[in-house]
Design an enzyme around this catalytic site. Sequence first.
Site, PDB file in Angstrom:
ATOM      1  N   HIS A 183       1.459  -1.663   0.045  1.00 36.31           N
ATOM      2  CA  HIS A 183       0.023   0.234   0.134  1.00 36.31           C
ATOM      3  C   HIS A 183       0.850   1.076  -0.251  1.00 36.31           C
ATOM      4  O   HIS A 183       0.346   2.135   0.355  1.00 36.31           O
ATOM      5  CB  HIS A 183      -1.250   0.261   1.536  1.00 36.31           C
ATOM      6  N   ASP A 191      -0.782  -5.016   5.831  1.00 37.64           N
ATOM      7  CA  ASP A 191      -2.031  -5.812   5.270  1.00 37.64           C
ATOM      8  C   ASP A 191      -2.014  -6.108   4.108  1.00 37.64           C
ATOM      9  O   ASP A 191      -0.996  -4.951   3.105  1.00 37.64           O
ATOM     10  CB  ASP A 191      -3.153  -4.873   5.273  1.00 37.64           C
ATOM     11  N   GLU A 192      -1.642  -6.848   3.243  1.00 41.38           N
ATOM     12  CA  GLU A 192      -1.594  -7.110   1.787  1.00 41.38           C
ATOM     13  C   GLU A 192      -0.600  -7.093   1.090  1.00 41.38           C
ATOM     14  O   GLU A 192      -0.305  -6.501  -0.391  1.00 41.38           O
ATOM     15  CB  GLU A 192      -2.982  -6.508   1.361  1.00 41.38           C
ATOM     16  N   SER A 193       0.484  -7.534   1.732  1.00 41.35           N
ATOM     17  CA  SER A 193       1.832  -7.123   1.061  1.00 41.35           C
ATOM     18  C   SER A 193       1.766  -8.176   0.261  1.00 41.35           C
ATOM     19  O   SER A 193       3.281  -8.703   0.378  1.00 41.35           O
ATOM     20  CB  SER A 193       3.050  -6.679   2.314  1.00 41.35           C
ATOM     21  N   HIS A 194       0.661  -8.486  -1.041  1.00 42.55           N
ATOM     22  CA  HIS A 194       0.708  -9.690  -1.802  1.00 42.55           C
ATOM     23  C   HIS A 194       2.457  -9.980  -2.287  1.00 42.55           C
ATOM     24  O   HIS A 194       2.645 -10.953  -3.104  1.00 42.55           O
ATOM     25  CB  HIS A 194       0.073  -9.973  -2.596  1.00 42.55           C
TER      26      HIS A 194
END
Length: 530
Positions: free
Chosen positions: A271, A334-337
């Site tokens: 993000h 979050d969401e550190s894909h």
Amino acid sequence: MKNKIFYPYFLIICIGLVSLTSCETKKPAIPRDLAKQQLIPKPVNVNATGSSFEINGNTSIQYQSDEVQPIATYLAEILRPATGFEIPVKVMDSKPSSDHIFLTLTDSITSNEGYELITKENGIVIKANKPAGLFYGVQTLRQLLPASIEKGTKVSDTLLVATGIITDSPSYGYRGVMLDVSRHFFGVDDVKRVIDLLSIYKMNRLHLHLSDDQGWRIEIKSWPNLTKHGGSSEVGGGEGGFYTQEQYKDIVKYAQDRFITIVPEIDMPGHTNAALASYPELNCNGKAPELYHGTNVGFSTLCIDKEITYKFIDDVFGELAAMTPGEYIHIGGDESHVTPLKDFIPFINRAQKIVEKHGKKVIGWDEIAHAELLPNTVVQYWSKGENAIKGIGQGAKVLMSPATKAYLDMQYDSITPIGLHWAAYIEVDEAYNWDLATFEEGISKENIIGIDAPLWTETVQTMDDIEYLVFPRVLGLAEIGWTPTSQRNWNEYKVRLGNHKDRLEALDINYYPSTRVPWKSVSVQNDSII
Ligand code: NAG
């Protein structure tokens, strides 16, 4: 009506009998008794005594220690326009007399945020251990008064408060809302309105999501391009914006005055497109991406292997910590894909240490539980119970924000004009009808610090939009954080909420008029004149 007509004669007879005191015990009109008041969140204990206190031209607000003076002034500023009376604020008289409202600190109340509100026919006393408790007692008193006081204009010549004793304290210490100011930017005045509205419901944290792919919203003097460039975008291509450090401090102070602590979030390592677009050296390929106006998640990452990344977060957290009096800084996570777990873990380990070096404790979204948590780190459960439980296994506490219940950006139903529904549709009853301590097996009350209700703003562009998604659900979420579970019940709550209609309207809130709530106009003053 009948009573109103007879009241003057009644008084004349009293004066004639020269027995004013005994007549004073027979007040002309009694607002609905305390037990039936529409208080949200519901107090722990209410003991009604069936009469009333009248706020009149003699009423002053009296406090005994200087730290309480601002709370007394806050109450006076609500009462003055509503009554037209002077309502002086002063240090407590040595000989207490009738007609006044007293605010006192006392050790006899033990809970930090608890209070006792005692209303007798001749005056009101609010007692608490700390100023925060007095402030919550004042908020309860505010809700005992007719909704029209919220309009800031004169209500009537008499304001009546039902007599009785309310003894109250919260179940959880962390009761908050998160506002995403990155996807769409909201200026200082909007944030202040959110703070004002949350404080009415005894919420005590505002988590500001200050950075994301779409925009960087807080001035960092050592990295000026973050806001100069990274602040100039938002979802849909609008011009974005940011808070100068002075503006941020102003928000912090405004919140503090209302017993709300700001919890700032800088989301990382994912993000982070706005940061990468501002400083290409933070990107592994050294190139600056375009500013991003879409709504995808999980595509960006700070470069974990470059030392400059850690200098960057040290500077950012250093400046942020210096202007944040609250104990927490939120590091996202979050969401550190696109960050492999083998890189994510050492990054989060190091980021936590940097935050603690600057004297703050860490909160992170539940994915951070994959890393080695420091003893004070808090895991914010939003998506995966197993992550939160993993955090508990490491000794961490949990902040509850399960997306299926607490996400304020979820639509109420399939025709709600704004909001998302990837987690659930959340009608007003569904937002209320759950409990922090039983939501997930393996997470119990002693593991939980409280509730945070996030409002992500991909689809939220105006203050009206904020209000539509936040209200009325946030009242129920506030009650979940405050009122013991054994005293909460949707069928009873929905009536209280329905009777709250006038107050929401007097506050000019663009709330969602759910058909599951029996909305009703009630006038506290006229409802039960005997
Ligand atoms: C999640 C994202 C968030 C997004 C939101 C929308 C978290 C912790 N992360 O995918 O960036 O705005 O959902 O509901 O919620």
